[in-house]
Motif scaffolding. Structure first.
Motif, PDB file in Angstrom:
ATOM      1  N   THR A 124       0.844  -1.195   0.000  1.00 53.60           N
ATOM      2  CA  THR A 124       0.000   0.000   0.000  1.00 53.60           C
ATOM      3  C   THR A 124       0.877   1.242   0.000  1.00 53.60           C
ATOM      4  O   THR A 124       2.063   1.185   0.320  1.00 53.60           O
ATOM      5  N   ASP A 125       0.289   2.379  -0.356  1.00 52.32           N
ATOM      6  CA  ASP A 125       0.990   3.661  -0.270  1.00 52.32           C
ATOM      7  C   ASP A 125       0.971   4.115   1.182  1.00 52.32           C
ATOM      8  O   ASP A 125      -0.090   4.140   1.807  1.00 52.32           O
ATOM      9  N   ALA A 126       2.128   4.466   1.715  1.00 59.59           N
ATOM     10  CA  ALA A 126       2.195   5.002   3.075  1.00 59.59           C
ATOM     11  C   ALA A 126       1.854   6.480   3.021  1.00 59.59           C
ATOM     12  O   ALA A 126       2.098   7.154   2.027  1.00 59.59           O
ATOM     13  N   ASP A 127       1.283   6.980   4.082  1.00 65.10           N
ATOM     14  CA  ASP A 127       0.908   8.396   4.146  1.00 65.10           C
ATOM     15  C   ASP A 127       2.075   9.199   4.702  1.00 65.10           C
ATOM     16  O   ASP A 127       1.961   9.833   5.747  1.00 65.10           O
ATOM     17  N   ARG A 128       3.223   9.103   4.007  1.00 68.30           N
ATOM     18  CA  ARG A 128       4.421   9.818   4.452  1.00 68.30           C
ATOM     19  C   ARG A 128       5.403   9.923   3.305  1.00 68.30           C
ATOM     20  O   ARG A 128       5.304   9.196   2.334  1.00 68.30           O
ATOM     21  N   ASP A 129       6.344  10.830   3.450  1.00 71.47           N
ATOM     22  CA  ASP A 129       7.411  11.003   2.477  1.00 71.47           C
ATOM     23  C   ASP A 129       8.711  10.481   3.064  1.00 71.47           C
ATOM     24  O   ASP A 129       8.891  10.456   4.282  1.00 71.47           O
ATOM     25  N   CYS A 130       9.626  10.091   2.200  1.00 77.67           N
ATOM     26  CA  CYS A 130      10.921   9.591   2.637  1.00 77.67           C
ATOM     27  C   CYS A 130      11.683  10.694   3.369  1.00 77.67           C
ATOM     28  O   CYS A 130      11.812  11.810   2.862  1.00 77.67           O
ATOM     29  N   PRO A 131      12.220  10.399   4.569  1.00 73.32           N
ATOM     30  CA  PRO A 131      12.973  11.410   5.307  1.00 73.32           C
ATOM     31  C   PRO A 131      14.343  11.714   4.690  1.00 73.32           C
ATOM     32  O   PRO A 131      14.947  12.725   5.015  1.00 73.32           O
ATOM     33  N   GLU A 132      14.820  10.861   3.785  1.00 68.73           N
ATOM     34  CA  GLU A 132      16.128  11.090   3.166  1.00 68.73           C
ATOM     35  C   GLU A 132      16.049  11.839   1.845  1.00 68.73           C
ATOM     36  O   GLU A 132      16.841  12.727   1.599  1.00 68.73           O
ATOM     37  N   CYS A 133      15.081  11.459   0.973  1.00 72.50           N
ATOM     38  CA  CYS A 133      15.047  12.088  -0.353  1.00 72.50           C
ATOM     39  C   CYS A 133      13.721  12.763  -0.677  1.00 72.50           C
ATOM     40  O   CYS A 133      13.602  13.409  -1.706  1.00 72.50           O
ATOM     41  N   GLU A 138       4.279   0.804   1.966  1.00 78.92           N
ATOM     42  CA  GLU A 138       4.145   0.051   3.218  1.00 78.92           C
ATOM     43  C   GLU A 138       3.761  -1.386   2.884  1.00 78.92           C
ATOM     44  O   GLU A 138       2.962  -1.634   1.982  1.00 78.92           O
ATOM     45  N   VAL A 139       4.342  -2.326   3.631  1.00 79.55           N
ATOM     46  CA  VAL A 139       3.984  -3.735   3.470  1.00 79.55           C
ATOM     47  C   VAL A 139       4.060  -4.430   4.831  1.00 79.55           C
ATOM     48  O   VAL A 139       4.981  -4.189   5.601  1.00 79.55           O
ATOM     49  N   GLY A 140       3.062  -5.244   5.130  1.00 82.86           N
ATOM     50  CA  GLY A 140       3.091  -6.078   6.323  1.00 82.86           C
ATOM     51  C   GLY A 140       3.602  -7.447   5.925  1.00 82.86           C
ATOM     52  O   GLY A 140       3.231  -7.964   4.868  1.00 82.86           O
ATOM     53  N   TYR A 141       4.454  -8.042   6.747  1.00 79.63           N
ATOM     54  CA  TYR A 141       5.031  -9.338   6.376  1.00 79.63           C
ATOM     55  C   TYR A 141       5.414 -10.154   7.603  1.00 79.63           C
ATOM     56  O   TYR A 141       5.504  -9.647   8.707  1.00 79.63           O
ATOM     57  N   MET A 142       5.635 -11.444   7.359  1.00 81.25           N
ATOM     58  CA  MET A 142       6.030 -12.383   8.402  1.00 81.25           C
ATOM     59  C   MET A 142       7.470 -12.832   8.143  1.00 81.25           C
ATOM     60  O   MET A 142       7.701 -13.642   7.244  1.00 81.25           O
ATOM     61  N   PRO A 143       8.421 -12.319   8.916  1.00 80.94           N
ATOM     62  CA  PRO A 143       9.802 -12.771   8.748  1.00 80.94           C
ATOM     63  C   PRO A 143      10.005 -14.178   9.311  1.00 80.94           C
ATOM     64  O   PRO A 143      10.923 -14.889   8.920  1.00 80.94           O
ATOM     65  N   SER A 144       9.119 -14.598  10.216  1.00 83.74           N
ATOM     66  CA  SER A 144       9.141 -15.948  10.790  1.00 83.74           C
ATOM     67  C   SER A 144       7.704 -16.326  11.141  1.00 83.74           C
ATOM     68  O   SER A 144       6.803 -15.492  11.080  1.00 83.74           O
ATOM     69  N   ALA A 145       7.508 -17.569  11.546  1.00 84.57           N
ATOM     70  CA  ALA A 145       6.159 -18.037  11.872  1.00 84.57           C
ATOM     71  C   ALA A 145       5.572 -17.347  13.093  1.00 84.57           C
ATOM     72  O   ALA A 145       4.357 -17.318  13.280  1.00 84.57           O
ATOM     73  N   LEU A 146       6.408 -16.758  13.937  1.00 81.43           N
ATOM     74  CA  LEU A 146       5.935 -16.154  15.184  1.00 81.43           C
ATOM     75  C   LEU A 146       5.988 -14.630  15.205  1.00 81.43           C
ATOM     76  O   LEU A 146       5.803 -14.030  16.264  1.00 81.43           O
ATOM     77  N   ALA A 147       6.243 -14.009  14.056  1.00 82.80           N
ATOM     78  CA  ALA A 147       6.388 -12.552  14.045  1.00 82.80           C
ATOM     79  C   ALA A 147       5.647 -11.934  12.863  1.00 82.80           C
ATOM     80  O   ALA A 147       5.589 -12.519  11.784  1.00 82.80           O
ATOM     81  N   PHE A 148       5.077 -10.755  13.094  1.00 82.23           N
ATOM     82  CA  PHE A 148       4.482  -9.937  12.031  1.00 82.23           C
ATOM     83  C   PHE A 148       5.076  -8.554  12.143  1.00 82.23           C
ATOM     84  O   PHE A 148       5.099  -7.965  13.225  1.00 82.23           O
ATOM     85  N   VAL A 149       5.574  -8.035  11.041  1.00 81.18           N
ATOM     86  CA  VAL A 149       6.261  -6.748  11.009  1.00 81.18           C
ATOM     87  C   VAL A 149       5.631  -5.872   9.934  1.00 81.18           C
ATOM     88  O   VAL A 149       5.241  -6.367   8.874  1.00 81.18           O
ATOM     89  N   THR A 150       5.522  -4.578  10.200  1.00 80.96           N
ATOM     90  CA  THR A 150       5.154  -3.619   9.166  1.00 80.96           C
ATOM     91  C   THR A 150       6.429  -2.901   8.760  1.00 80.96           C
ATOM     92  O   THR A 150       7.185  -2.437   9.617  1.00 80.96           O
ATOM     93  N   GLY A 151       6.664  -2.838   7.461  1.00 83.32           N
ATOM     94  CA  GLY A 151       7.866  -2.179   6.960  1.00 83.32           C
ATOM     95  C   GLY A 151       7.519  -1.101   5.963  1.00 83.32           C
ATOM     96  O   GLY A 151       6.479  -1.148   5.296  1.00 83.32           O
ATOM     97  N   TRP A 152       8.399  -0.103   5.884  1.00 82.40           N
ATOM     98  CA  TRP A 152       8.242   0.997   4.933  1.00 82.40           C
ATOM     99  C   TRP A 152       9.499   1.094   4.097  1.00 82.40           C
ATOM    100  O   TRP A 152      10.607   0.929   4.609  1.00 82.40           O
TER     101      TRP A 152
END
Length: 76
Positions: free
Chosen positions: A33-42, A48-62
């Motif tokens: 999805t589109d995040a409601d923010r701009d990159c702080p660097e450029c 934005e994407v939600g994902y499971m790096p392992s079976a016991l964790a859920f992370v939101t990443g930008w």
């Protein structure tokens, strides 16, 4: 909205975007999805994407579509 998105000139799937953020393989990812923010660097657009790096964790990443900047909601 398309499942795949362009990030730094390459078409990526939700799983590939999560792998770019995480730096390693992930188990599964939700649609991008589109995040409601701009990159702080450029000032570019951030995805934005939600994902499971392992079976016991859920992370939101930008990730910026234009540069290497990324972050997660982990308490590290």
């Amino acid at each position: 909205m398309s499942e795949n998105r362009v990030v730094q000139g390459r078409m990526v799937t939700p799983v590939r975007l999560a792998e770019l953020i995480e730096g390693e393989d992930v188990m599964d990812a939700e649609p991008i999805t589109d995040a409601d923010r701009d990159c702080p660097e450029c000032g570019g657009d951030v995805l934005e994407v939600g994902y499971m790096p392992s079976a016991l964790a859920f992370v939101t990443g930008w990730k910026c579509q234009d540069c290497d900047w990324s972050e997660t909601d982990r308490d590290e």
